[in-house]
Design an enzyme around this catalytic site. Structure first.
Site, mmCIF file in Angstrom:
data_model
loop_
_atom_site.group_PDB
_atom_site.id
_atom_site.type_symbol
_atom_site.label_atom_id
_atom_site.label_comp_id
_atom_site.label_asym_id
_atom_site.label_seq_id
_atom_site.Cartn_x
_atom_site.Cartn_y
_atom_site.Cartn_z
ATOM 1 N N GLY A 219 0.815 -1.204 0.000
ATOM 2 C CA GLY A 219 0.000 0.000 0.000
ATOM 3 C C GLY A 219 0.852 1.259 0.000
ATOM 4 O O GLY A 219 0.549 2.234 -0.691
ATOM 5 N N THR A 220 1.923 1.223 0.769
ATOM 6 C CA THR A 220 2.788 2.402 0.856
ATOM 7 C C THR A 220 3.398 2.743 -0.500
ATOM 8 O O THR A 220 3.462 3.903 -0.888
ATOM 9 C CB THR A 220 3.894 2.160 1.905
ATOM 10 O OG1 THR A 220 3.271 1.943 3.172
ATOM 11 C CG2 THR A 220 4.820 3.360 2.010
ATOM 12 N N ASN B 139 -7.611 3.900 9.529
ATOM 13 C CA ASN B 139 -7.176 2.644 10.125
ATOM 14 C C ASN B 139 -7.434 2.567 11.623
ATOM 15 O O ASN B 139 -7.653 1.492 12.163
ATOM 16 C CB ASN B 139 -5.685 2.428 9.839
ATOM 17 C CG ASN B 139 -4.848 3.652 10.116
ATOM 18 O OD1 ASN B 139 -5.215 4.767 9.750
ATOM 19 N ND2 ASN B 139 -3.742 3.462 10.787
ATOM 20 N N GLN C 96 -7.693 0.265 4.010
ATOM 21 C CA GLN C 96 -8.594 -0.305 5.023
ATOM 22 C C GLN C 96 -9.994 -0.561 4.479
ATOM 23 O O GLN C 96 -10.774 -1.284 5.090
ATOM 24 C CB GLN C 96 -8.686 0.630 6.241
ATOM 25 C CG GLN C 96 -7.401 0.761 7.033
ATOM 26 C CD GLN C 96 -6.976 -0.529 7.709
ATOM 27 O OE1 GLN C 96 -7.740 -1.484 7.823
ATOM 28 N NE2 GLN C 96 -5.738 -0.578 8.161
ATOM 29 N N SER D 143 -3.875 -2.749 -0.352
ATOM 30 C CA SER D 143 -2.816 -3.624 0.138
ATOM 31 C C SER D 143 -3.369 -5.025 0.347
ATOM 32 O O SER D 143 -4.442 -5.192 0.916
ATOM 33 C CB SER D 143 -2.286 -3.064 1.458
ATOM 34 O OG SER D 143 -1.469 -4.012 2.084
ATOM 35 N N GLY D 144 -2.622 -6.026 -0.113
ATOM 36 C CA GLY D 144 -3.107 -7.401 -0.043
ATOM 37 C C GLY D 144 -3.324 -7.926 1.364
ATOM 38 O O GLY D 144 -4.338 -8.551 1.651
ATOM 39 N N HIS D 145 -2.377 -7.623 2.257
ATOM 40 C CA HIS D 145 -2.430 -8.296 3.554
ATOM 41 C C HIS D 145 -3.550 -7.785 4.453
ATOM 42 O O HIS D 145 -3.759 -8.326 5.539
ATOM 43 C CB HIS D 145 -1.072 -8.238 4.260
ATOM 44 C CG HIS D 145 -0.708 -6.911 4.839
ATOM 45 N ND1 HIS D 145 -0.813 -6.661 6.182
ATOM 46 C CD2 HIS D 145 -0.258 -5.782 4.267
ATOM 47 C CE1 HIS D 145 -0.409 -5.414 6.406
ATOM 48 N NE2 HIS D 145 -0.085 -4.857 5.256
ATOM 49 N N THR E 110 10.057 -7.730 -12.162
ATOM 50 C CA THR E 110 9.369 -8.992 -12.419
ATOM 51 C C THR E 110 8.212 -9.170 -11.447
ATOM 52 O O THR E 110 8.351 -8.916 -10.257
ATOM 53 C CB THR E 110 10.370 -10.158 -12.313
ATOM 54 O OG1 THR E 110 11.384 -9.953 -13.282
ATOM 55 C CG2 THR E 110 9.695 -11.493 -12.548
ATOM 56 N N CYS F 29 2.869 4.873 24.300
ATOM 57 C CA CYS F 29 3.880 3.955 24.806
ATOM 58 C C CYS F 29 4.054 2.712 23.964
ATOM 59 O O CYS F 29 5.045 2.029 24.077
ATOM 60 C CB CYS F 29 3.532 3.546 26.226
ATOM 61 S SG CYS F 29 3.648 4.939 27.322
#
Lengths: 390, 290
Positions: free
Chosen positions: A74-75, A153, A181, A201-203, A239, A327
């Site tokens: 995605g980036t 997100n 998202q 994005s695939g994941h 490729t 944090c």
């Protein structure tokens, strides 16, 4: 890694690879290793599968296969879209983004600002809804591209991207949306859309990591981001990542089959968790625009305690979620999204995001609901602010 | 995901001395909600011996903030006020085995809470000397980091106590500069000032190399390699790894560009040995291990 029951409510971070996706991929990691660009049949047959995957993905978007190129994530898609727009129109030096974009866009904008571009950032209200009046003022004749995410997100908020695309076009600017998202969770039909470019994005939709795609509307001039061979008609060299492309194609087919389920079953898991938390646990609030958000996401603040502690105690039960707290990342300020929304710090530090998928179950929701109140109570027992406020 | 030691997890999951003391002799609170962590500490002090007989805490914060608070209470219970005042953030971190550097500010918060509680006790019991009062007023210092309200006094103290040298470290230990970043230049000035002061004071109180234990010798050599030698090598794409110390012979391996470089031996001898001779002991010689 230890064998432990995992309850994965962190599907906006990444998702499980669907078994069907894995199965579709394996032949291309073993016997079908040909290069899709080769002239011989052994490679050529692989190209057919790449094309078929592209057709499946295009169908999910309501687009033509020729409108889609595969990328590595995605980036990369976000970067490619924005750089292309700037190269296309060197006279226009301005980029308009929202304050709640993913770092893939936000940090790119910051870097481009350092390199001489002008950046305007559209503010949001306390529910995370974009200030459209501000957007209208910021988008002007100087603007090369407007880039605003389809869905956030952290909160799941869905933005009015079609209206933004119209505003951009009225000013002669391009419009790009980071839909990482949104794809697979809400219906998308680009056939009659003014959106010029869209990243995915695939994941995030049960395909593997390391594969993404960029939709480029017919007629939009595109300057390649990665330059080299003739792959993707010269729009993205390198490729093809064949196995992952085939996986993404399969994931797109599954997403089309299941899109209804996202808005019924997955939403019902989210709603049950959210509703019960609001009933059972005092001093909590839901962040975001609950009327316009992804069906799988809830962002809940537990006041007077800190998010990392909550996540670590949940982790003891194998429960996976995310936090907008400072944090968890090593940064010292809570999430830029919650800060842009003006969420009070008492809430922002204790914000937890639960994000679901069709692989979750109601039984898992019940398990979390059984454990969570104890976790919250335990940390509030330690908190110096709780006693005074309850 | 943070790498927390078992001890951090133990103190986080089973925090010692949680709670409040209703008739506490001293109370102090440091940090606040905006910053993302806060610690409130309660002391019970034996008036005759000035010994801390009981201590309780409440903490808002992440796992390491809770663990640091718990570790602090274990450290100071049974100590006199004078002893407890000397507890440093390093000792808190040591009780926990180790804290990720980005989390060191949690241990600093523990130290500050203790000092504030002791100050509260002294104030309540009229123990403050005129000198201390003056110091207490001065203690506030000048606010450097507006976002987190960190003063120059605090930055100086933490830098000296922990031997910090970089901006990133100061942010990790004090939070200063961690938000808008507008004060980073000022922090750098403080660091530069301290570095100058140290340089002026340097040639004193270095224990003789020979009198050190073998472990301390190795630690010292490693320190000099990390600080004085590796950065220069890394710049050229190389690296050095300390393998062993036998008597006064330092055995080291060169990696990366250096390893295949004809001048490797020369580089090693010249740079490494001269630095070690300068900073550790003139007796050391260097041998390359392949």
């Amino acid at each position: 890694m230890e064998e432990k029951r995992v309850i994965y409510f962190d599907n906006n971070a990444t998702t499980r690879i669907a078994p069907e996706v894995f199965e579709a991929m394996t032949p291309f990691l073993t016997e079908y290793y040909g290069n899709p660009s080769s002239i011989h049949h052994f490679g050529g047959q692989v190209m057919e599968k790449v094309d078929a995957a592209k057709a499946s993905l295009a169908a999910l978007l309501g687009a033509e296969p020729s409108n889609v190129i595969f990328t590595s994530c995605g980036t990369e898609s976000d970067n490619a879209a924005i750089f292309s727009a700037l190269l296309n129109c060197p006279k226009r030096k301005k980029i308009v983004v929202s304050k709640v974009e993913h770092p893939a866009v936000l940090n790119l904008a910051k870097e481009l600002e350092r390199r001489g571009s002008k950046v305007s950032r559209i503010p949001v209200d306390s529910n995370g809804v974009l200030d459209m009046n501000a957007a209208r003022e910021m988008i002007d004749e100087e603007t090369a591209i407007v880039s605003v995410m389809w869905a956030n997100n952290e909160t799941g908020n869905i933005q009015d991207v079609e209206t933004l695309a119209e505003i951009a076009h009225r000013n002669g600017a391009l419009f790009h949306t980071d839909a990482v998202q949104a794809v697979g969770k809400v219906p998308i039909d680009l056939k009659h859309s003014e959106i010029d470019m869209l990243s995915l994005s695939g994941h995030k939709l049960h395909a593997p990591k390391g594969i993404g795609a960029l939709y480029i509307r017919r007629g939009v001039r595109f300057r390649p981001y990665i330059i080299g061979g003739h792959q993707e008609n010269g729009r993205r060299a390198g490729t093809e990542n064949v196995a992952s492309i085939v996986g993404l194609g399969k994931a797109a087919e599954l997403a089309m089959e299941n899109i209804g389920k996202e808005n019924t079953f997955v939403a019902s898991l989210r709603d049950k968790l959210e509703k019960t938390i609001l009933e059972k646990i005092p001093k909590v609030r839901v962040n975001g625009d609950t009327a316009h958000r992804l069906p799988n996401t809830t962002n809940i603040s537990f006041e007077y305690i800190e998010g990392e502690s909550i996540l670590m105690l949940l982790d003891m039960f194998g429960i996976c979620a995310s936090s907008g707290s400072a944090c968890t990342t090593g940064s010292l300020e809570p999430s830029h999204v919650l800060r842009a929304m003006g969420i009070p710090y008492t809430c922002a530090h204790g914000a937890i995001r639960f994000s679901f998928s069709r692989y979750n179950t109601m039984e898992e929701v019940d398990f979390v609901l059984e454990k969570l109140p104890g976790v919250i109570a335990r940390l509030r027992e330690i908190s110096p602010y709780w006693e005074a406020k309850k | 995901m943070w790498k927390y030691t078992e001890k951090v997890m133990d103190h986080f999951l089973n925090p010692r001395n949680v709670g409040e003391i209703e008739d506490a002799d001293a109370v102090a609170e440091v940090g606040n909600v905006t910053c993302g962590d806060a610690l409130k500490i309660f002391l019970k002090v034996d008036e005759a011996t000035k010994t801390i007989t009981d201590v309780k805490f409440k903490t808002f914060g992440c796992a390491s903030a809770i663990a640091s608070s718990s570790a602090l209470t274990e450290l100071v219970k049974g100590k006199t006020l004078e002893e407890a005042a000397k507890v440093t953030n390093k000792e808190i971190a040591a009780v926990l085995g180790e804290l990720p550097e980005e989390k060191m500010h949690c241990s600093v918060m523990g130290m500050e809470a203790m000092q504030a509680a002791i100050a509260d006790y002294k104030k309540k019991h009229g123990m403050e000397t005129a000198e201390e009062e003056e110091k207490a007023e001065d203690h506030e210092g000048r606010i450097v980091c507006k976002c987190f309200g960190v003063t120059d006094t605090k930055i100086r103290r933490v830098v000296l106590e922990n031997d910090l040298t970089t901006l990133e470290q100061v942010t990790a230990y004090t939070k200063a500069g961690g938000a808008c970043g507008a004060c980073l230049d000022q922090i750098q000035e403080i660091l530069d000032g301290i570095a100058r002061e140290k340089q002026e004071k340097a040639p004193e109180e270095k224990p003789a190399f020979d009198s050190l234990t073998p472990v301390k010798k190795v630690i010292l050599i490693q320190e000099i390699i990390d600080k004085e030698i590796r950065p220069a090598l890394l710049k050229d794409g190389g690296d050095i790894e300390l393998i062993d110390l036998e008597g006064t012979v330092v055995k080291a391996r060169l990696r990366g560009v250096c390893a295949s470089c004809r001048n490797a031996k020369l580089t090693l001898k010249k740079l490494v040995q001269s630095k070690l001779n300068e900073f550790v002991s003139p007796a050391l010689t260097v041998e390359e291990v392949r």
